[in-house]
Design an enzyme around this catalytic site. Structure first.
Site, PDB file in Angstrom:
ATOM      1  N   ASP A   1       1.426  48.704 -47.018  1.00 51.23           N
ATOM      2  CA  ASP A   1       1.675  50.133 -47.216  1.00 51.23           C
ATOM      3  C   ASP A   1       1.753  50.772 -45.832  1.00 51.23           C
ATOM      4  O   ASP A   1       2.102  50.087 -44.865  1.00 51.23           O
ATOM      5  CB  ASP A   1       0.592  50.750 -48.100  1.00 51.23           C
TER       6      ASP A   1
ATOM      7  N   HIS B   1       5.010  50.511 -45.098  1.00 51.37           N
ATOM      8  CA  HIS B   1       5.846  51.580 -45.651  1.00 51.37           C
ATOM      9  C   HIS B   1       6.234  52.572 -44.574  1.00 51.37           C
ATOM     10  O   HIS B   1       7.290  53.180 -44.624  1.00 51.37           O
ATOM     11  CB  HIS B   1       5.119  52.295 -46.790  1.00 51.37           C
TER      12      HIS B   1
END
Length: 555
Positions: free
Chosen positions: A299, A333
């Protein structure tokens, strides 16, 4: 002879200490705001080994009590270094106390138990909300002068906690995951490690918070309540220096409401498919150095937060006075991220000399209506990026919402999402005074997207001396005071720029480069004061770079 050797050793130690001190001073060079020098840890000379307290290596015997006894005994002595020697050390949660340096030697691996019974439910803050989750593998609360050092490895056994989406793994991997046990979602697209996890997932309307069941029922969904791996709450003088942190149940490192924090020489790893597998989430903390680290996570990699919605605004603690330098990010991310939980605000943050290789977004700013909070005085420079599959620089004030931007090929009337007029309140997020310099990106999808809010435009965003080699170029929506100075946008398709309901936009020194004739689209009846490069031909909603200087937008 012995005396001279001792003197030489002392001098060498002083020189080495001086070098380290000089390096720490270098980290403060060329900072755009007044940055306090971060107070560093210092420990008593006491040194003990986990083996002195019954610790057993090998990865089969739980050392939970050995760690507890060692930390308690060392704390009574005034603190010092707890050494974890080479070997595999299985354990339940470790709670650090003031003046403790958990030193994990090279070749040592702390492996956290996969038994959920080892992790009681506790009151925590996760994703900016006050909630209840399982106790973290490593935690400290209101501690002073603590450290985790050495070149060893901390493994959170996150594979025992996480659900996995079918779309994120190969067919053969998916077959092996399903064969391993657990169960599938109703649509067969998500694997859950247990019935408890599945029930928690189905009891949540807010992704990670099971709000459809009562507090008394949380024990029945315990597996779903994944902890962050390293939780440091309300701590002062924190040093993480050297270890590898990997395979966390949720976020890896979470300093919350901490001060005087140094994170350096770390390797932070998670499988790319790990949901909420962030690298470091620095939340409502101040006076922080993050440098010389490597991230490869599932992430956001380096993320700035300050609480979510009402909980964050009530806490009212911004993340401030932060220096982030010389970090490398592989998968994530976002490489450097602010938000989306930023309701307490963020200010005085310097990011420089970082490399992002294949992060989903490069420099990522995200929030939504309802958050509130002010993000300002952010300085980012000397960032190199390659293989970014979405935006190199991306501002999204519609995170979890819908943006009104027109896509290429849409008509101005008829296809645009209807806009609602929202009042400006304490729930309105504000992003302003954010500066980028020497940003370089190649082989990436989109150079820059700036999506503000109609009622609260992005304000005073300056990008200068930068080059972007991307598939698409520039989109500006609901922004005021955007300047691109000496910026080269080399792009393969679409328009050179789309500007929608924005004003005071200076693109006069931008160099657009594409195979076809670059187009600048000026849209929206609130658009005005747009300066474009060279000459333009007016055609209502499209301005082809070519003939007349455009002093104002076409309406």
């Amino acid at each position: 002879m012995k005396k001279s050797l001792k003197v030489i050793g002392l001098v060498a130690a002083m020189m080495f200490s001086g070098q380290i001190y000089a390096q720490n001073l270098d980290i403060y060079k060329n900072i755009e705001f007044k940055m306090p020098q971060v107070a560093e840890t210092s420990f008593a000379a006491n040194i003990v080994s986990i083996t002195q307290y019954g610790g057993v290596a090998g990865g089969n015997v739980k050392n939970t009590e050995a760690f507890k006894k060692a930390i308690e005994d060392l704390s009574k002595k005034g603190g010092g270094k707890l050494v974890v020697p080479r070997g595999m050390w299985l354990t339940g949660p470790i709670e650090l106390k003031s003046n403790i340096n958990l030193h994990i030697e090279e070749g040592a691996m702390i492996i956290f138990s996969k038994d959920k019974n080892d992790y009681p439910l506790v009151d925590v803050s996760f994703e900016g909300l006050n909630t209840i989750r399982c106790q973290s593998p490593i935690s400290a609360k209101n501690a002073t002068n603590i450290a985790i050092t050495g070149k060893g490895v901390v493994d959170g056994s996150g594979d025992a906690w996480r659900a996995i989406k079918k779309s994120k793994v190969s067919e053969s991997e998916w077959k092996n995951i399903v064969k391993s046990g657990g169960l599938l979602s109703a649509d067969g697209k998500t694997w859950f490690p247990s019935e408890s996890y599945k029930k928690g997932f189905e009891s949540s309307s807010s992704f990670n918070v099971p709000d459809k069941i009562s507090k008394d029922e949380l024990t029945t969904v315990k597996d779903f309540l994944r902890p962050v791996m390293v939780s440091l709450v309300g701590c002062d003088k924190v040093l993480l220096d050297g270890p590898t942190f990997q395979n966390s149940p949720a976020w890896n490192l979470h300093p919350l409401m901490c001060s005087n924090v140094i994170l350096r020489n770390l390797t932070v790893r998670n499988p790319w498919f790990s949901q909420n597998g962030d690298g470091v989430d620095l939340e409502s903390s101040k006076n922080v150095l993050i440098y010389d680290n490597t991230f490869d996570v599932g992430d956001d990699a380096i993320c700035i937060k300050s609480g979510k919605d009402q909980d964050g605004r009530k806490r009212g603690m911004p993340t401030e006075n932060v220096i982030i330098k010389n970090n490398v990010v592989y998968h994530g991310h976002g490489g450097f991220v602010i938000g989306s939980e930023m309701s307490g605000g963020a200010r005085n943050i310097h990011v420089s000399d970082c490399t992002f290789i294949g992060t989903d977004i490069g420099l990522r700013f995200k929030t939504t209506r309802g958050r509130g909070g002010i993000v300002e005085n952010i300085y980012i420079k000397n960032i190199d990026m390659i293989n970014i599959p979405t935006q190199v620089i991306g501002f999204n004030m519609f995170y979890e919402g819908a943006s009104p931007v027109l896509e290429d090929g849409q008509k101005q009337e008829g296809n645009k999402t209807p806009e609602k007029i929202y009042p400006v309140t304490e729930e309105t997020p504000i992003f302003r005074n954010i500066f980028f310099k020497n940003i370089n990106a190649v082989n990436s999808d989109e150079a820059i997207t700036l999506f503000g809010l109609a009622e609260m435009n992005l304000k005073n965003i300056i990008i200068e001396d930068s080059q972007f080699d991307t598939r698409k170029a520039l989109t500006i929506v609901d922004a005021d005071g955007i300047q691109l100075k000496n910026v080269k946008l080399k792009y393969a398709e679409g328009t050179g720029a789309t500007v929608y309901n924005s004003k005071n936009i200076n693109l006069s020194t931008v160099k657009f480069e594409s195979a076809g004739k670059p187009i600048v689209k000026i849209l929206g009846n609130k658009t005005g004061a747009i300066l474009l490069p060279k000459e333009v031909t007016s055609d209502k909603n499209s301005l082809s770079i070519g003939t007349d200087v455009a002093k104002n937008a076409v309406k």
